[in-house]
Design a protein around this motif. Sequence first.
Motif: not given
Length: 822
Positions: A33-38
């Motif tokens: 449910t989380i987005s990857p690091v950018d």
Amino acid sequence: MTLTKKRPSKELKPEELKWSCDLTCFDFSSTETISPVDGIVGQERAMKALKIGVDLRGPGYNVFITGLSGTGKLTSVKQLLQNILPDCSELTDYAYVNNFDDEDRPILLTFPKGKSKKFKEDLSAAIRFLQENIPSILESESFIGKRNRLIARLKKDVEAKSLDFQKRISKDGFTIGEMKIGEMVGPELLFVKDKQAYHVNAIPELIGAGKISEAEGKKIKKKHAEYNKEFSKVLKASIKTSKEIQQKVGELEVRTIKGIIEIEINDLKEKYPDPKIRAFLDQVAKDIPENKEVFKGVKPVVEETGQGYVIDYLKNYDVNIILDNSNADSCPVVIETSPTYSNLFGTIEKYSDGMGGWHADFTRIKAGSLLRANGGYLVLNALDAFEEAGVWKNLKRVLLHRKLEIQDSANLYHFSPSILQPEAINIDIKVIMIGNNYIYSLLSSYQDDFNKIFKIKAEFDYEMKRTDSALVEYARIVKKLVESEGLLEFNIAAIGKIVEYGARYAESQNKLTTRFAYIADLVREANFWAKDVNRKIVEDFHVIQAYESMRERHSLGDSKISDMINEGILLIDTKGSRVGQVNGLAVYGSGMHSYGKPTRITASVGLGNGNIINVEREAGLSGNTHNKGVLIIGGYFRETFGRKRPLSFSAGLVFEQGYGMIDGDSATAAEICALISSISRTPIKQNFAITGSVNQKGDIQPIGGINEKIEGFFKVCKARGLTGKEGVIMPVQNKNDLMLSDEVVKAVDEKKFHIYTVSRIEEAVELLMGYKAGKLLKSGRYEANTVFCEVEKRLREMKMRATPPKKNDATADNKKTTKRKK
């Protein structure tokens, strides 16, 4: 002797031995449910320096990146160069062409992006056009008419003289014929007899055959000599006329084709107005008439010698494009993973002539990474560049003078089969070199030009502060790996374990490692173990299994040493007490896969002058830092016990059964305690191990590898059976560095193992010996019935033994008198 019992010591509680991740800081249950690091995590300082280095276009603003391996230096550079879209000047194409004035110095031509290929096509088309049309022009009726008239005019006089000569000699029976002498056929003056021509050398034969008389033969010879002189003049005039005809016809051909050559070349000069290109085209226009035999078709374009050497007579009109940027849409970014001399600076290839000779020309010049990155960025590893012969020296020269000279790499060894010297290329490039602090400090200190050409230092940190946002960033890093490599999702407990191991790698409860290469390996292996048991999500025990598996793979040395300790080959006591003997702690291995083991340290003391012998140093097995630590021990004893009287002992310190190099000062506290024990004859408890550095004032200082050291001693004690008395004494400053294994934490919780912190050497003495160390009183002596009081007492005794009693002179004289009387 009765000593005073020691004071209570500071023992650490189980919750102080490890930081456990509070999962409530995460607002998700799994990485699904989380987005990857950018972007880059934990390297704000380095990224600011990199940004300046990349954006600032100026001489010397190249970037040197330092930091430990695994901190993401190369990844950060790639991502930064992709994301910031640096402003680049207009890209340029580069090509080398023949220098018709000096073929050893090829000419460099530059073009706007993509124009070099068009120029090569246009020039090639012009040459083909001339090849097709020059023969037609020279075969036209008008040209043939001009040529014939020219030839007829030039031949008129010589033909008249030749005809008159032939008429005169024919009256006397002579004619002009051809004779073959060897392989050559040439004109010859012959005499005629019975309608058959003979050479003058055949006269004897004809006389013998009776065809002519001797008188007639003499007459023929005389006439032949007279006419032969005149024949030579006529022949010379004919040859001279032939040469003149050839020259005049050639000049006529040049004048005839000059018009079409100028039309083609002028058309190219209009399309390419650059002065340097126009000058080259003028050279081409001048050379084509000199090479007209090929354009006429009389001479083949390509010819092969008997040795297999191919000659291309039109090669001089070729264009060698060494860099074509027609497909480049942005700043060039070249990552050179193999920075050899040829790969970096380019090279000049050679070809054989079939007879043992090697040659090169402008078509053999090849570009390297520096030119391909011109106008953009070149990334390379510093250590790789230094390992290659000539690379660093030449790279400095290029960056200082901003000119690239492509040379044959054989020039490095002063042996070159080619003397080709291509024109230098102006370079505008940003070099980003990746290395470490050791290399940077060496270059900065000993290379005068280094700081001129690398003005930006970007230092990557190996750790970052542990905050709630940092924990979330760790989870997003895991998510990025999940998406990019197709791994299983990780639940919140698995993320918590990964973060804990991040703190373990950083050796701090308050920090996390930024060496994400190790975290990535842990994530991949945890994914492997989860898939191995057909799980759909990675859980915390999979992460633990991955970590333990990684340690096991690198623990052969650990196992061997443990076996030798358990078998009694390496002598380590964990029970009882002994004078002058203490358990120190050492770390073996390197990087993230090191391990700790106890080592026996002993001290022996005798009469002397305060000298402490470092046996490891005497044997050549001691490093500089350990040597310094032993010197500090001497300073501590002078500070503590040598203020009123000189120290009257000599001591030897040994790491027993140590057969390799020893370095570091973390054994200083153990060595001081062993010396104090040996001098005071107070035994040391062998159920303890101690680590810590000490200064001359007796303050305990922090050390590295604390977790490995504690776990190493615990492992030995566990193998022998924990009695509840074993423990480790450590510097208080290392308290926040503890990230011990669950097994050690459990043993401490069950009172089977103990960990104590100390800030002064007196605290360590009391723990190891069980007695009060003692305070210095106003009288200048230490408290009675203490360990230090015993040390002071023994030192006084040694002083008395070491100093012989003074003799009374009067007594000696009386003894002598008595002896004489007797």
